[in-house]
Design a protein around this motif. Structure first.
Motif, short mmCIF file in Angstrom:
data_model
loop_
_atom_site.label_atom_id
_atom_site.label_comp_id
_atom_site.label_asym_id
_atom_site.label_seq_id
_atom_site.Cartn_x
_atom_site.Cartn_y
_atom_site.Cartn_z
N VAL A 137 0.85 -1.19 0.00
CA VAL A 137 0.00 0.00 0.00
C VAL A 137 0.89 1.24 0.00
CG1 VAL A 137 -1.77 1.25 1.30
CG2 VAL A 137 -1.82 -1.24 1.19
N TRP A 138 0.46 2.28 -0.73
CA TRP A 138 1.24 3.53 -0.78
C TRP A 138 0.83 4.51 0.30
CZ3 TRP A 138 5.58 3.40 -3.18
CH2 TRP A 138 5.74 2.64 -4.34
N SER A 158 5.78 6.19 0.22
CA SER A 158 6.70 6.65 -0.81
C SER A 158 7.58 7.78 -0.28
CB SER A 158 5.92 7.12 -2.04
OG SER A 158 6.79 7.62 -3.02
N ASP A 159 6.97 8.72 0.46
CA ASP A 159 7.73 9.83 1.06
C ASP A 159 8.28 9.49 2.44
OD1 ASP A 159 6.99 11.38 -1.15
OD2 ASP A 159 5.08 11.89 -0.21
N ALA A 170 3.91 17.61 9.04
CA ALA A 170 4.45 16.34 8.54
C ALA A 170 5.69 15.97 9.35
CB ALA A 170 4.79 16.44 7.06
N ARG A 171 5.81 14.71 9.65
CA ARG A 171 6.98 14.19 10.37
C ARG A 171 7.52 12.99 9.63
NH1 ARG A 171 7.17 16.00 15.80
NH2 ARG A 171 5.28 17.09 16.47
N LYS A 207 3.28 6.27 -5.73
CA LYS A 207 2.29 7.32 -5.46
C LYS A 207 2.67 8.02 -4.15
CE LYS A 207 -1.19 4.60 -7.81
NZ LYS A 207 -0.15 3.65 -8.29
N ASP A 208 2.99 9.30 -4.26
CA ASP A 208 3.38 10.09 -3.09
C ASP A 208 2.22 10.95 -2.62
OD1 ASP A 208 3.24 11.76 -5.23
OD2 ASP A 208 5.31 12.50 -5.10
N LYS A 209 2.51 11.87 -1.72
CA LYS A 209 1.45 12.71 -1.15
C LYS A 209 0.83 13.63 -2.21
CE LYS A 209 0.58 15.90 2.66
NZ LYS A 209 -0.04 16.92 1.79
N LYS A 210 1.62 14.12 -3.14
CA LYS A 210 1.09 15.00 -4.18
C LYS A 210 0.06 14.28 -5.04
CE LYS A 210 5.29 17.80 -4.55
NZ LYS A 210 6.37 18.25 -5.46
N HIS A 211 0.30 13.01 -5.30
CA HIS A 211 -0.65 12.23 -6.09
C HIS A 211 -2.00 12.15 -5.39
CE1 HIS A 211 -2.20 8.94 -8.60
NE2 HIS A 211 -2.54 8.34 -7.46
#
Length: 308
Positions: A137-138, A158-159, A170-171, A207-211
């Motif tokens: 899972v991303w 991903s990040d 964000a941490r 897939k990162d947070k922007k996605h």
């Protein structure tokens, strides 16, 4: 009387006689009044030659040694004070045993970055994060914290960050120990399989947070929301269904069943009236296991319609 036996007539018998005579002399009590500079001495008198009466009282107490036995028993009955270092070592060993995995390795812990350093998630939270990580899972949602500070947070693998939507903070997060090559390879295979099974356009891209932010802007359901719609994520059936152990056993059972079908077709000469119970028993075992597997897979879904 043992000295009367000449040693040269029978050397072995003479040595035995000398040994027995010395043993008798040691066991024989000697009064302090009969002690002299050249006479026999007891062990206490030899060590305390200045006070032979005290040595005699030590070797032959008036109460038969009961006081000494009582003193030793009192020491044994008195509990020892716990040593701080020993208690600390014991606690460390118990903590190490508690954190060890089922197969004897180190327990996998997930940590989040604090201003004083990385801190551990709770065991339940860490296990849930690990299940989603190995499942490919991303992104996942997790309610983390204690008491009133518990908030829903989003974790992006991903990040490798933990995002708090309420405070927009964000941490960084990390896995301890870090994933091996084999674990990273199996996670990559799972991510590809998830993307293909969900018919995603670019299933090979991480897939990162922007996605996911773009998906929210388009009001598209996220991957975690899709999983929640299809599966009962909090149930034990979902944990078994997505575990590597269950899928590995199922794949092994399929391969063994294929080999057994070939053996059964070549070697089994039984008929309805004359059944070979060895072949029949193995067939029943495979049938029972596949029935259990089918039940587990159906129970992991929220409804029969989604499972079909």
């Amino acid at each position: 009387p043992f000295g009367l036996i000449p040693a040269r007539t029978s050397p072995a018998l003479g040595w035995v006689a000398i040994a027995v005579q010395k043993l008798v002399e040691r066991r024989r009590p000697v009064h302090p009044s009969s002690m002299s500079a050249g006479g026999p001495r007891s062990a206490a008198a030899a060590t305390s030659a200045e006070n032979p009466k005290q040595a005699w009282d030590q070797e032959h107490p008036k109460d038969g040694g009961k006081a000494e036995v009582a003193e030793v028993a009192g020491k044994a009955a008195k509990p020892e004070k716990p040593d701080g270092n020993r208690e600390t070592e014991k606690t460390a060993r118990l903590e190490s045993a508690r954190r060890s995995s089922f197969f004897g390795g180190n327990r996998i812990r997930w940590q989040w970055e604090h201003r004083t350093g990385f801190k551990d998630y709770s065991e339940e939270e860490s296990d849930r994060i690990e299940r989603h990580y190995t499942a490919g899972v991303w992104m996942m949602r997790l309610k983390s914290g204690k008491g009133k500070q518990a908030r829903p947070r989003e974790i992006y693998f991903s990040d490798m960050v933990q995002f708090d939507p309420s405070s927009d903070s964000a941490r960084k997060i990390r896995r301890n120990p870090a994933a091996t090559r084999w674990e990273r390879c199996m996670r990559m295979i799972n991510t590809y399989w998830n993307g293909i099974s969900k018919r995603e356009e670019k299933w090979w891209k991480p897939k990162d947070k922007k996605h996911y932010d773009k998906q929210r802007q388009r009001h598209e359901p996220t991957e975690d929301e899709k999983l929640q719609e299809m599966f009962r994520i909090e149930s034990i059936w979902f944990s078994i269904f997505f575990s590597w152990t269950f899928n590995g056993i199922s794949m092994t059972a399929v391969l063994l069943n294929a080999a057994w079908i070939w053996i059964d077709a070549e070697k089994n000469r039984s008929t309805i009236s004359n059944i070979d119970w060895n072949f029949f028993t193995v067939d029943i075992i495979f049938c029972v296991y596949f029935l259990i597997e089918l039940i587990v897979r159906f129970q992991a879904f929220r409804s029969l319609q989604t499972s079909l």
